[in-house]
Design an enzyme around this catalytic site. Structure first.
Site, short mmCIF file in Angstrom:
data_model
loop_
_atom_site.label_atom_id
_atom_site.label_comp_id
_atom_site.label_asym_id
_atom_site.label_seq_id
_atom_site.Cartn_x
_atom_site.Cartn_y
_atom_site.Cartn_z
N ARG A 141 0.82 -1.22 0.00
CA ARG A 141 0.00 0.00 0.00
C ARG A 141 0.85 1.25 0.00
O ARG A 141 0.61 2.16 -0.80
CB ARG A 141 -0.84 0.06 1.28
CG ARG A 141 -1.62 -1.14 1.54
CD ARG A 141 -2.15 -1.11 2.97
NE ARG A 141 -3.47 -1.70 2.94
CZ ARG A 141 -4.58 -1.03 3.10
NH1 ARG A 141 -4.57 0.25 3.34
NH2 ARG A 141 -5.74 -1.63 3.01
N THR A 142 1.82 1.32 0.88
CA THR A 142 2.62 2.53 0.97
C THR A 142 3.45 2.72 -0.29
O THR A 142 3.58 3.82 -0.81
CB THR A 142 3.53 2.48 2.21
OG1 THR A 142 2.72 2.23 3.36
CG2 THR A 142 4.29 3.77 2.42
N LYS A 191 20.86 -10.77 0.05
CA LYS A 191 22.10 -11.56 0.08
C LYS A 191 23.14 -10.92 0.98
O LYS A 191 24.34 -11.15 0.83
CB LYS A 191 22.66 -11.70 -1.34
CG LYS A 191 21.76 -12.46 -2.29
CD LYS A 191 22.31 -12.39 -3.71
CE LYS A 191 21.24 -12.73 -4.74
NZ LYS A 191 21.38 -11.94 -5.96
N ARG A 219 11.55 2.44 3.28
CA ARG A 219 10.82 1.70 4.30
C ARG A 219 11.80 0.65 4.83
O ARG A 219 12.39 -0.08 4.03
CB ARG A 219 9.59 1.03 3.67
CG ARG A 219 8.99 -0.12 4.48
CD ARG A 219 8.35 0.31 5.77
NE ARG A 219 7.19 1.16 5.60
CZ ARG A 219 5.93 0.73 5.68
NH1 ARG A 219 5.68 -0.53 5.93
NH2 ARG A 219 4.93 1.59 5.53
N HIS A 222 6.59 7.37 10.93
CA HIS A 222 6.01 7.22 9.59
C HIS A 222 5.37 8.57 9.27
O HIS A 222 4.15 8.72 9.29
CB HIS A 222 4.98 6.08 9.62
CG HIS A 222 4.52 5.64 8.27
ND1 HIS A 222 4.91 6.24 7.10
CD2 HIS A 222 3.68 4.63 7.91
CE1 HIS A 222 4.34 5.61 6.07
NE2 HIS A 222 3.59 4.64 6.54
#
Lengths: 429, 312
Positions: free
Chosen positions: B55-56, B83, B105, B135
């Site tokens: 969504r974000t 990795k 994020r 946020h």
């Protein structure tokens, strides 16, 4: 080589000259002269016994990319230490006679200062099975201090047995007090700052609960307990209480917990990530008061080198620990002596005499009398220097004091009569 | 305004209001039929997502595209990040590719600030959620939605009572909202069991209540937080049902709300846990408006950071 140190004064301010020959202090007095000795002018400087660290991470064997016994010894003598104690959390862990003898031998080969290995309490620091403590005590390294530092000896029965077992040879258990369940994934001191930064909190109680338990255990079995890196006001109170009851407990504080607080974590620079964590100003004040009144017996560096990649990352991913050897004396002078909380004589007591006594390092922490082994340093208390992380003698650069101007510069270090540090640098044979 | 948006603390009240006002203006332009603006043509916006959040990411992607920016989506799954590539290496790679803005994020608190402060990268950094820290664009879109629903065009929230309900301890949404709502003058009450409130919350300058029912009837805004499934097994509350009974917004509680009160949720919702289906779908719920407004607010943030004052 003979040395004549003239014009300096001892910790208590007495003007004294010192003549060093054959590894010993051979003459102490006013206006000494000896033509064939190397002359060192110590005017305006303090002549002190070499400092003794009970808590050093040297990373060898296993993590030679961050420090070796040699580079750690180099950092030590730059900081004025003539004895350091290598913590057991190497890879392999120092939990057998073989490993402690290897570290002891590496220290002798480096030849800059005494390197005394600390033995693990439990095998592989697993917290469950006692390491071969007796074998390490009887080895060439003559280990007397045992610690799982980095991890807490959490199981109360294991701790009890360890405390009892070392009584037979006058050993001591140095506890890293950290209740593991209360500190799962903990990142910093639990309080206002952690709540704002969204970092998992490390409550003071997690440290204090273990200190309280171990004081009671040590009292019950009549053994000797040393508390590593005390950080909380409550911990100071507990140790004060224990001493008033006559419990055989000693405690240490690190230089960084005497000066830094959890405010430093704002900004998420992982150079300030350390175990145990930086606490609040209230705690710092209590630690300083405790060190001044002798509740806290000694200063220990918890020198913990880490390579850049383990610090130059997000906070959560970073390693715990900061450098300490090269800046410890300056931080103690700044926080304790310049603030008139402690005299230079008390500084010597807390950074040399007492740590040597706790660990049984017989040739260290001696008074500067004729006949003593010449482990001594010359300190210019009026000189200052700016800490530069790119110019550390340690192999790592994770000093939290980068850019700070600190007082008191160690100009010379003598180890067993050898000049290992002078203004020209470190001298290794 | 600074070069980055890492925390609501980076914004003064006026700067926050300016972002919200621009978002409103962008909304009017969009309603006027101009869905796409040329403002950021030729600029590269990288969505750097170390955590799944469709969504974000879509919201930021949509915002950037509506300003004509080029969008690169860089997700940790299936990339070199998984990795063992470090944040530093990833950042330097993006720098070398010429990113103008990085929307990050990350699961670690402070990761956005590390990215911005460490000299690895010169792009503007926008925090799209860092661990349990902040946020900020979520708080901005929530404030925008509140302003819209209550007709507060200047975003002066004095006298408005906002309750934030649920897992405050682990919520970056709550931290950013507390900072912004206080800045805008609202009075904030955090409603949660004591286990889900951080030590130190008493110094946040907000009210705290353990009693949802007592607090509920005074609220103008009820902001529900998602309960993460991993909290269920970590002793924060005895069971999901007990939590839901005490802190869930069910139809009984919904009926005690002030008639004009609104219900918000940052999504994704656990229907039946922190919010019942009829509460989520009620006329008082503004959940879908939050989603719509999210795009406008993120357009505004990108505009303010990248287009800068000279173009405004």
């Amino acid at each position: 080589m003979n040395y004549l140190i003239s014009g300096g004064e001892t910790a208590d301010g007495t003007q004294q000259d010192f003549l060093i020959a054959d590894g010993k202090i051979v003459k102490v007095g006013a206006n000494l002269a000896k033509a064939d000795a190397i002359q060192i002018d110590a005017t305006g400087c303090k002549i002190l016994p070499g400092l003794v660290d009970l808590h050093t991470h040297l990373r060898e064997p296993g993590r030679e990319d961050s420090e070796t016994v040699l580079t750690g010894s180099t950092a030590a003598v730059v900081g004025g230490y003539t004895a350091i104690s290598a913590m057991a959390n190497t890879n392999p862990v120092a939990d057998t006679a073989g490993v402690v003898e290897q570290i002891f031998r590496l220290g002798q080969e480096a030849g800059l200062c005494d390197v005394f290995p600390i033995g693990a309490v439990t095998q592989g620091l697993n917290g469950e099975n006692l390491a071969e403590i007796g074998a390490m005590a009887n080895s060439a390294a003559r280990v007397r201090v045992f610690s799982d530092d980095g991890k807490c000896v959490f199981d109360p029965l294991v701790m009890r047995r360890a405390l009892e077992y070392v009584k037979s040879f006058g050993g001591v258990i140095a506890q890293h007090a950290q209740e593991p369940r209360l500190t799962l994934d903990a990142q910093m001191n639990e309080g206002l700052i952690s709540s704002q930064l969204g970092l998992k909190g490390w409550p003071a109680i997690a440290e204090e609960a273990i200190i309280a338990r171990d004081i009671l255990l040590a009292e019950h079995v009549g053994s000797r307990l040393h508390i590593c890196h005390l950080t909380t006001a409550g911990g100071v109170e507990l140790v004060r209480w224990a001493k008033s009851r006559g419990v055989n407990v000693t405690a240490e504080v690190t230089p960084h917990h005497l000066i830094l607080t959890d405010d430093q974590v704002v900004g998420y620079d992982a150079v300030f990530k350390v175990n145990p964590p930086l606490r609040t100003q209230t705690d710092v004040d209590a630690l300083r008061a405790g060190l001044a009144d002798g509740t806290i017996d000694i200063v220990a560096t918890d020198h913990a080198p880490h390579p850049a990649e383990d610090k130059d990352c997000e906070w959560q991913a970073a390693a715990f620990g900061m450098l300490g050897l090269e800046t410890a004396l300056s931080i103690v002078v700044k926080t304790m002596v310049e603030s008139n909380l402690m005299s230079w004589s008390q500084l010597v007591e807390r950074m040399s005499t007492k740590p040597a006594e706790i660990a049984g390092y017989s040739e260290q922490g001696q008074s500067l009398a004729s006949g003593s082994v010449a482990n001594l340093i010359i300190v210019d208390p009026s000189a200052t220097r700016t800490v530069d992380r790119n110019k550390m003698s340690s192999k790592s650069r994770n000093t939290p004091y980068h850019g700070m101007i600190l007082p008191a510069v160690v100009t010379h270090t003598f180890y067993k009569g050898k000049l290992v540090l002078s203004p020209e640098g470190v001298h290794q044979e | 305004m600074k070069n980055h948006l890492l925390s609501i603390n980076d914004l003064s009240r006026d700067e926050a209001v300016a972002i919200l006002a621009t978002a409103a203006e962008l909304g009017r332009v969009s309603e006027g039929g101009q869905k796409k603006l040329p403002t950021l043509r030729g600029r590269a916006v990288v969505n750097l997502f170390f955590e799944d959040s469709t969504r974000t990411r879509i919201s930021f992607e949509s915002a950037a595209k509506r300003l004509s920016a080029d969008v690169i989506n860089f997700s940790a799954k299936g990339s070199s990040v998984s990795k063992g590539e470090s944040l530093k290496d990833t950042a330097q790679t993006l720098q070398a590719m010429g990113a103008d803005a990085v929307v990050i994020r990350h699961g670690a608190s402070g990761a956005a600030q590390r990215l911005a402060d460490s000299g690895w990268i010169s792009a503007s950094v926008i925090n799209a959620g860092d661990g349990t820290h902040e946020h900020p664009t979520q708080a901005l879109l929530d404030a925008f939605t509140i302003g819209e629903k209550f007709g507060l065009a200047t975003y002066d929230f004095s006298g408005l009572k906002v309750g934030i309900v649920g897992d405050i301890l682990h919520s970056r949404v709550a931290r950013s909202n507390v900072l912004l709502l206080k800045k805008l003058g609202a009075s904030v009450t955090l409603i949660a069991p004591p286990t889900l409130l951080p030590v130190g919350v008493e110094q946040w300058g907000v009210a705290v209540s353990y009693d949802f029912d007592a607090a509920l009837k005074n609220l103008d805004v009820v902001m529900m937080l998602r309960i993460q499934s991993e909290r269920m097994h970590d002793l924060f509350f005895p069971s999901a049902r007990e939590y839901s009974r005490a802190y869930g917004l069910d139809s009984t509680r919904l009926s005690t709300l002030k008639p004009k009160a609104i219900v918000m949720h940052p999504g994704p919702m656990n229907r039946g846990l922190e919010i019942s289906a009829d509460s989520a779908d009620s006329l008082q719920s503004v959940v879908l408006a939050q989603v719509t407004n999210g795009v406008l607010v993120r357009m505004s943030v990108l505009y303010h950071l990248l287009a800068g004052a000279s173009n405004s």
